[in-house]
Design an enzyme around this catalytic site. Sequence first.
Site, short mmCIF file in Angstrom:
data_model
loop_
_atom_site.label_atom_id
_atom_site.label_comp_id
_atom_site.label_asym_id
_atom_site.label_seq_id
_atom_site.Cartn_x
_atom_site.Cartn_y
_atom_site.Cartn_z
N SER A 106 -10.57 -5.77 -4.02
CA SER A 106 -10.09 -5.21 -3.10
C SER A 106 -8.68 -5.99 -2.22
O SER A 106 -8.19 -5.42 -1.16
CB SER A 106 -11.04 -4.78 -1.86
OG SER A 106 -11.86 -5.64 -1.52
N HIS A 127 -10.58 0.18 -8.51
CA HIS A 127 -10.98 -0.20 -7.03
C HIS A 127 -11.91 0.94 -6.70
O HIS A 127 -11.42 2.18 -6.37
CB HIS A 127 -9.91 -0.31 -6.20
CG HIS A 127 -10.17 -0.61 -4.68
ND1 HIS A 127 -9.70 -0.07 -3.47
CD2 HIS A 127 -11.16 -1.48 -4.10
CE1 HIS A 127 -10.44 -0.54 -2.51
NE2 HIS A 127 -11.25 -1.65 -3.01
N GLU A 139 -9.23 3.84 -7.23
CA GLU A 139 -7.70 3.66 -7.43
C GLU A 139 -7.66 2.84 -8.58
O GLU A 139 -8.46 1.78 -8.92
CB GLU A 139 -7.39 2.55 -6.29
CG GLU A 139 -7.15 3.59 -5.03
CD GLU A 139 -6.91 2.70 -3.67
OE1 GLU A 139 -6.20 3.05 -2.84
OE2 GLU A 139 -7.38 1.54 -3.56
N ASN A 177 -7.00 1.21 1.19
CA ASN A 177 -7.09 -0.32 2.30
C ASN A 177 -5.80 -0.46 3.30
O ASN A 177 -5.98 -0.96 4.28
CB ASN A 177 -7.40 -1.38 1.73
CG ASN A 177 -8.67 -1.07 1.07
OD1 ASN A 177 -9.74 -0.65 1.52
ND2 ASN A 177 -9.17 -2.08 0.27
N1 3HC Z 1 -25.78 4.33 -1.57
C1 3HC Z 1 -26.07 5.68 -2.22
N2 3HC Z 1 -26.04 6.88 -1.70
C2 3HC Z 1 -25.71 6.91 -0.44
C3 3HC Z 1 -25.56 5.72 0.27
C4 3HC Z 1 -25.71 4.39 -0.55
N3 3HC Z 1 -25.36 3.38 0.45
N4 3HC Z 1 -25.28 6.33 1.56
C5 3HC Z 1 -25.36 7.60 1.52
N5 3HC Z 1 -25.63 8.06 0.35
C6 3HC Z 1 -25.75 9.46 -0.13
C7 3HC Z 1 -26.73 9.87 0.51
O1 3HC Z 1 -27.94 9.95 -0.53
C8 3HC Z 1 -26.33 11.40 0.76
O2 3HC Z 1 -26.56 11.98 -0.64
P1 3HC Z 1 -26.87 13.61 -0.95
O3 3HC Z 1 -25.66 14.39 -0.06
O4 3HC Z 1 -26.66 13.67 -2.31
O5 3HC Z 1 -28.26 13.63 -0.44
C9 3HC Z 1 -24.87 11.33 0.99
O6 3HC Z 1 -24.55 10.06 0.52
C10 3HC Z 1 -24.65 11.47 2.36
O7 3HC Z 1 -25.53 10.80 3.24
P2 3HC Z 1 -25.99 10.89 4.61
O8 3HC Z 1 -26.39 12.41 4.75
O9 3HC Z 1 -27.29 9.95 4.70
O10 3HC Z 1 -25.19 10.10 5.47
P3 3HC Z 1 -23.65 10.97 5.98
O11 3HC Z 1 -23.46 12.36 5.79
O12 3HC Z 1 -23.49 10.16 7.18
O13 3HC Z 1 -22.72 10.21 5.05
C11 3HC Z 1 -21.44 8.36 4.00
C12 3HC Z 1 -22.66 8.76 4.50
C13 3HC Z 1 -21.13 9.08 2.55
C14 3HC Z 1 -21.17 6.74 4.00
C15 3HC Z 1 -20.13 8.93 5.15
O14 3HC Z 1 -20.52 8.45 6.53
C16 3HC Z 1 -18.69 8.51 4.67
O15 3HC Z 1 -18.22 9.10 3.94
N6 3HC Z 1 -18.26 7.37 5.27
C17 3HC Z 1 -16.97 6.72 5.16
C18 3HC Z 1 -17.29 5.76 4.25
C19 3HC Z 1 -15.86 4.86 3.83
O16 3HC Z 1 -15.05 5.15 4.37
N7 3HC Z 1 -16.02 4.35 2.54
C20 3HC Z 1 -14.65 3.41 2.25
C21 3HC Z 1 -14.82 2.08 2.85
S1 3HC Z 1 -13.56 1.28 2.41
C22 3HC Z 1 -13.91 0.49 0.84
O17 3HC Z 1 -15.10 0.74 0.59
C23 3HC Z 1 -12.92 -0.39 0.09
C24 3HC Z 1 -13.32 -1.78 0.28
O18 3HC Z 1 -12.21 -2.48 -0.72
C25 3HC Z 1 -13.48 -2.39 1.53
#
Ligand code: 3HC
Length: 508
Positions: A106, A127, A139, A177
């Site tokens: 990343s 990515h 990506e 990012n």
């Molecule tokens: N692993 C696997 N599945 C997961 C998980 C994990 N760590 N966390 C959540 N889930 C699943 C749950 O099991 C659930 O699945 P289901 O709908 O099939 O039952 C679903 O995701 C929704 O989870 P929750 O109901 O517990 O929680 P939320 O509705 O609050 O969603 C989230 C959690 C999907 C993480 C949501 O908050 C979200 O979209 N957050 C933004 C995350 C984001 O921005 N990610 C990108 C970061 S940048 C990056 O990664 C790039 C890198 O280069 C830095």
Amino acid sequence: MGAGIAEVLARGGLAVVGIEVNQDALERGRGHLENSTGRAVKRGRLTEDAQREILGRVALSTDFADLGDCDLVIEAVPERLDLKRKVFAELDRVCRDDAVLATNTSSLPVTDIAVSTGRPTKIVGVHFFNPAPVMKLVEVIATVLTEPDAVTRVADLVRSLGKTPVTIGDRAGFVANRLLFGYLNQAASMLESGHATRDDIDTAMKTGAGLPMGPFTLMDLIGLDTCLEVLDAIYAESRDRRHAASPLLRELVTAGLLGRKSGRGFYTYDKSAAESAAEAAAGPAPVVGVVGVGPLADAIAALCDRAGAELRDSAAGLAGCELIIEAAEDAEAGRALLSAAAQAAAPDAVLAVTSADGPVIGQAMATGRPAGTVGLHLPDPAGTLAEVAATVATAPEAADRAADLLGRLGLTVVRCRDRAGFIVDALRFPYLNDAAAMLGAGYADADSIDAAMTLGCGYPTGPIADLDRLGLDRAVTVLNALHTETRDPALAPVPLLTEHVTAARPLR
Ligand code: 3HC
């Protein structure tokens, strides 16, 4: 991340070989796979048979030679170029000549990895986003050396896994990012400067901008060390000080406070972040006065109606109001109306100056009673968030009272200092400006940019669609206010925005 990617591939029906550095790491990886799929079973999203099949498709090993038959290898080792180069040298040696080698980096240039291998035409970036099993974006990064066939094969594979590929060139931060981290870093700077609290900033962005997580919850999820690496890499390319990592972030990383994975980052994980959310205000709906006419005044009337609050808008009625909100469309008119209202108001009434952009201290002084005056911003007038700004002249009790009265109208209240954009607009418009700059520079098209943020980061709408929804003229106004306040060149509206405003044309 490696376990998450292995899970995605195995769920897609592919045979996967997972390589780890030693037996301990291998067991941790196995644990991640079992927990993540086990959670899906508990939620009724996966049967136990299907879980067994998925886990059965992943062969774990510490021997690179086991990758000899693979069509595609995805590297997800720590973000150190020397380590990545070592891994790729080994892959180059053991993998078939036609195998595509991909990096999930990343923060490092894919090109720097590609040139160190004997097969630069077969090196791509793939990515994934955290959590990999959930986020739909991947990506796909093509360097100037990558052969088109390798890119097509990887993009097709990503599609077959139920994810959406966005294919782009090799620039620091790629699309998501690059747009996300300026915002995350700015949130950290906002906290560090005392503009608002961690919880208020997180609440503001969730409730006021509809994001799935506030910036501090998200940084803790990503890992603060990763955040720092990504920011350093983007800063090295952009030289934009908004990507110069906040000293607070660096300090937390140096202290080993890396977020969820280490048990503490911006939050401490022995109790959930949600527990610290503010309690709803209790008490009867207040008597509210509104001065000014227009859409905002209408929205406040609707809000009072929903909360069962008495609304008064006649000069005579203002004397009995606990809260008087100025909601004029024009700042000059608002100033005159509020000074007149200040004369009529009861001594302990709170005056609220609404502002879409700049600080409110000028209007507060014009009321003649700045100690009882706060700034008020409703980022979405039909929504539930109220941002309350205390100026240097606001008495702390008046700010407390404003927060309480607005809470009793059913609003979620966050507080900040008197600066342009309050919290939500100060964080979202620079991000939107960056997206417009990216579009203007031709790095990615509007669909790819919007997909990156909706599918990669769970935003309800992408930035290009957001700009059209919120209004390009509003974006230019807020950005000009932020630029005037900070003199930061990166906050001046980009030419594409001003051009579209002049032409009265949306971006799409
Ligand atoms: N692993 C696997 N599945 C997961 C998980 C994990 N760590 N966390 C959540 N889930 C699943 C749950 O099991 C659930 O699945 P289901 O709908 O099939 O039952 C679903 O995701 C929704 O989870 P929750 O109901 O517990 O929680 P939320 O509705 O609050 O969603 C989230 C959690 C999907 C993480 C949501 O908050 C979200 O979209 N957050 C933004 C995350 C984001 O921005 N990610 C990108 C970061 S940048 C990056 O990664 C790039 C890198 O280069 C830095």
